[in-house]
Design a protein around this motif. Structure first.
Motif, PDB file in Angstrom:
ATOM      1  N   UNK A   1       0.788  -1.180   0.146  1.00 16.46           N
ATOM      2  CA  UNK A   1       0.029   0.144   0.064  1.00 16.46           C
ATOM      3  C   UNK A   1       0.822   1.274   0.105  1.00 16.46           C
ATOM      4  N   UNK A   2       2.144   1.400   0.295  1.00 20.04           N
ATOM      5  CA  UNK A   2       2.891   2.398   0.480  1.00 20.04           C
ATOM      6  C   UNK A   2       3.408   2.944  -1.173  1.00 20.04           C
ATOM      7  N   UNK A   3       3.251   4.255  -1.227  1.00 18.15           N
ATOM      8  CA  UNK A   3       3.750   4.911  -2.273  1.00 18.15           C
ATOM      9  C   UNK A   3       4.927   5.760  -2.308  1.00 18.15           C
ATOM     10  N   UNK A   4       5.417   5.895  -1.264  1.00 21.36           N
ATOM     11  CA  UNK A   4       6.748   6.640  -1.336  1.00 21.36           C
ATOM     12  C   UNK A   4       7.674   6.127  -0.197  1.00 21.36           C
ATOM     13  N   UNK A   5       9.062   6.667  -0.565  1.00 27.91           N
ATOM     14  CA  UNK A   5      10.193   6.101   0.053  1.00 27.91           C
ATOM     15  C   UNK A   5      10.105   6.247   1.766  1.00 27.91           C
ATOM     16  N   UNK A   6      10.556   5.443   2.707  1.00 30.92           N
ATOM     17  CA  UNK A   6      10.668   5.837   3.923  1.00 30.92           C
ATOM     18  C   UNK A   6      12.054   6.089   4.503  1.00 30.92           C
ATOM     19  N   UNK A   7      12.233   6.354   5.670  1.00 27.04           N
ATOM     20  CA  UNK A   7      13.858   6.525   6.182  1.00 27.04           C
ATOM     21  C   UNK A   7      14.861   5.754   5.851  1.00 27.04           C
ATOM     22  N   UNK A   8      14.560   4.268   5.834  1.00 30.32           N
ATOM     23  CA  UNK A   8      15.329   3.349   5.308  1.00 30.32           C
ATOM     24  C   UNK A   8      16.088   3.487   4.041  1.00 30.32           C
TER      25      UNK A   8
ATOM     26  N   UNK B   1      17.413   0.086   2.618  1.00 32.99           N
ATOM     27  CA  UNK B   1      16.424  -0.383   1.672  1.00 32.99           C
ATOM     28  C   UNK B   1      16.436   0.164   0.341  1.00 32.99           C
ATOM     29  N   UNK B   2      16.430  -0.735  -0.743  1.00 31.21           N
ATOM     30  CA  UNK B   2      16.229   0.092  -2.258  1.00 31.21           C
ATOM     31  C   UNK B   2      14.784   0.527  -2.528  1.00 31.21           C
ATOM     32  N   UNK B   3      14.000   0.513  -1.842  1.00 32.82           N
ATOM     33  CA  UNK B   3      12.478   1.012  -1.860  1.00 32.82           C
ATOM     34  C   UNK B   3      11.809   0.356  -2.836  1.00 32.82           C
ATOM     35  N   UNK B   4      11.528  -0.950  -2.819  1.00 34.40           N
ATOM     36  CA  UNK B   4      10.910  -1.571  -3.817  1.00 34.40           C
ATOM     37  C   UNK B   4       9.428  -1.473  -3.955  1.00 34.40           C
ATOM     38  N   UNK B   5       8.886  -0.756  -2.699  1.00 34.00           N
ATOM     39  CA  UNK B   5       7.485  -0.279  -2.624  1.00 34.00           C
ATOM     40  C   UNK B   5       7.414   0.805  -3.422  1.00 34.00           C
TER      41      UNK B   5
END
Length: 613
Positions: A159-166, A172-176
């Motif tokens: 459900x996420x659509x933007x990068x987080x702090x990781x 984290x390579x932000x697969x979300x």
């Protein structure tokens, strides 16, 4: 059919046997290739009646056998029955907690790296278990730097659509956000799994090649990160000083016994390097042969571990080696070999495992001495006087409180090392029993408590104490048997004469009044009684307040609850002045005056208390 007749009719088949005492509780579970020879041998042996085996035989009153198709099936059934019944004469692991595992969720398109307590068939890959949780968390922190995989839940990543702090700290390579392709992400996952399997050299070489390529392309920041990752991996690898030339994945196992305790140690060898160690303490090992202790250690360890190697090298071999290999092979899904730890490569490792086991036992003995110094004398006095098989470090006491079957409640108090542990106290409202039936109420409460223990990872008590006599104890024992937890020790303490009722004994035990063990039981019983009475009075007071204030106009359930919380009882509310009533949230001066007028009218003895100042 009595015990002698059952012994005569034992089948000449492989299977499992259960010895029971007079109360029907399971004392010991064992397996045999030929039941009629193995079981009868217990009753033909001579020797010291004060030994562990002598104590077992003296308490056997009944026998149950289960025939299996072969010895391997008997081994599996034996392990399941030991886990279910926790018999007092079987060798057991020191505790029942589940050690953590590293979990890679391969079933997801973008797998994550997590710590898990259970290995479930969900398509994930598990590594472990790890006995040192602190070291595991530190290792996980380092792995996330080198192998940046997501640590968010499957639900969030969808459900996420933007990068987080990781993402912004390169963890984290932000697969979300679809910033990385599945193939690129899968490369990181494969590299991590190879490292966890022990293939450090190829992972380091792959990162070194990547670093050189990045440097040639003038991507110096990325090359620096690869360089740091290589240094971290090599630092982890340098911690392993033992590098024997062992071609296959192997565990090296050894056990050492001192008195009633034993220690089993496993060295995990992968790709010719010792990549980890497991050390476990086993209890009730006195009188057992070294190969029996080793067999119990191997069975109970690999029954929990999802990672079973191709070979297990042991300093001695168990007598039922073939059946153990079949059982391990069925769990691993491939052949597993048990062999002696011989030669220049394995013998030193077996010796190292034994030395580590000796050191662990010495540390345990020191810890036990320190524990004895701080634990109340009643804990050990109680075990000695009643011949308990397990030291009652943790005691849970139960009591019932009811007045003509109204507001029937029960309490559970917990004493740890002889001292009350109030954070573990529990209260129960009786749900299923109607009428003043303390025996049935004890049965209900014990059943509810045992189910909570079975469904959680909480500590299992060493002893349960019931406030009552033979009737309450018999019902509690029956419930424990029905719930599959008859291995927990249980006693009842009768009031007035302070007689201790023990399962399987025809006569109650009378200890001297100055005995520390009896004093401990009395403290537990009295504390359970106090806690139950307090809860009963609380419920009764709430009911009286509600019934006393029900006719009051303008006062609903919420205000009644607030009045009860503020004053505690109907008597206290009747004695309150108007200004005191106004302190309750939602009650203004007019409402307080109406309450005061109502209370004065309904209780003539309270007249004249309506202070409006």
């Amino acid at each position: 059919m009595n015990l002698e007749e059952k012994l005569r009719l034992l089948p000449d088949r492989s299977g499992v046997y259960l010895f029971r005492d007079a109360a029907g509780s399971v004392l010991y579970v064992g397996k045999a290739k030929r039941l009629h020879l193995r079981v009868r041998s217990y009753f033909r042996r001579g020797g010291d009646s004060e030994s562990r085996l002598g104590h077992l035989v003296a308490r056997i009153q009944d026998l149950e056998t289960l025939v299996t198709a072969n010895e391997s099936e008997a081994l599996i059934l034996e392990a399941n029955l030991i886990k279910r019944h926790r018999p007092p004469f079987n060798i057991l692991l020191k505790d029942d907690k589940r050690y953590p595992l590293l979990k890679v969720t391969l079933a997801h398109r973008f797998p994550g790296l997590f710590i898990a307590r259970r290995a479930v068939p969900d398509g994930s890959r598990y590594f472990g278990p790890y006995t040192h949780v602190k070291d595991l968390r530190q290792t996980l922190k380092m792995l996330r730097k080198i192998f940046p995989l997501r640590n968010c839940s499957d639900r969030r990543i969808e459900r996420s659509g933007r990068e987080c702090l990781e993402y912004f700290i390169d963890r984290c390579p932000a697969p979300c956000t679809r910033r990385t392709e599945p193939d690129e992400y899968a490369t990181i996952v494969a590299r991590l799994i190879r490292f966890l399997e022990g293939d450090v050299a190829s992972v380091v070489e792959e990162l070194a090649s990547k670093m050189r390529e990045e440097a040639r392309s003038f991507r110096f920041e990325e090359a620096a990160r690869s360089r740091d990752a290589i240094a971290t991996l090599e630092r982890l690898a340098q911690q392993q000083r033992m590098t024997p030339p062992i071609p296959a994945d192997t565990d090296v196992a050894a056990v050492v016994r001192r008195g009633d305790r034993a220690c089993g140690v496993l060295l995990h060898v992968r790709e010719a390097k010792v990549i980890g160690q497991e050390a476990r303490i086993l209890l009730r090992a006195e009188g057992s042969r070294p190969d029996e202790i080793l067999r119990a250690f191997i069975m109970q360890h690999y029954a929990e571990s999802p990672a079973i190697p191709a070979a297990i090298a042991c300093h001695i071999l168990p007598r039922d080696r073939d059946a153990l290999e079949v059982w391990l092979g069925e769990r691993a899904g491939r052949p597993v070999r048990l062999k002696l730890a011989r030669g220049a490569s394995l013998a030193p490792l077996a010796q190292a495992a034994r030395e580590n086991a000796h050191l662990r036992l010495e540390a345990e003995e020191l810890k036990e001495k320190q524990r004895r110094a701080r634990i109340g004398a009643g804990v050990y006095d109680l075990q000695e006087r009643l011949d308990l098989t397990r030291t009652p470090y943790r005691i849970e006491g139960f009591d019932i409180s009811n007045l003509q079957a109204t507001d029937a409640v029960a309490s559970m108090v917990c004493f740890q090392d002889g001292m009350p542990q109030k954070g573990s106290y529990r209260r129960f409202r009786i749900r299923d029993v109607e009428g003043p039936d303390d025996v049935a109420m004890i049965g209900e409460v014990i059943r509810r408590r045992l189910r909570r223990l079975r469904d959680s990872d909480g500590p299992i008590p060493d002893l349960i104490l019931i406030d009552g006599g033979q009737g309450q104890l018999a019902r509690a024992c029956r419930v424990m048997e029905e719930e599959g937890m008859a291995g927990i020790q249980i006693l009842a303490l009768a009031k007035r004469e302070e007689l201790i009722v023990v399962p399987g004994r025809a006569e109650a035990v009378r200890l001297p009044r100055n005995a520390e063990g009896l004093r401990l039981l009395m403290r537990v019983r009295n504390e359970a009684h106090r806690f139950a009475i307090a809860y009963h009075r609380l419920l009764r007071g709430r009911r009286q307040v509600r019934s006393g204030l029900d006719p009051l106009p303008g006062i609903g359930d919420r205000r009644r609850a607030l009045l009860l919380r503020r004053f505690g009882s109907l008597e206290a509310i009747r004695g309150a002045a108007v200004r005191d009533l106004m302190d309750v949230e939602g009650i203004g001066k007019r409402t307080a005056e109406r309450i005061r007028e109502f209370l004065d009218r309904t209780d003539p003895a309270a007249g004249g208390k309506g202070d409006t100042a």
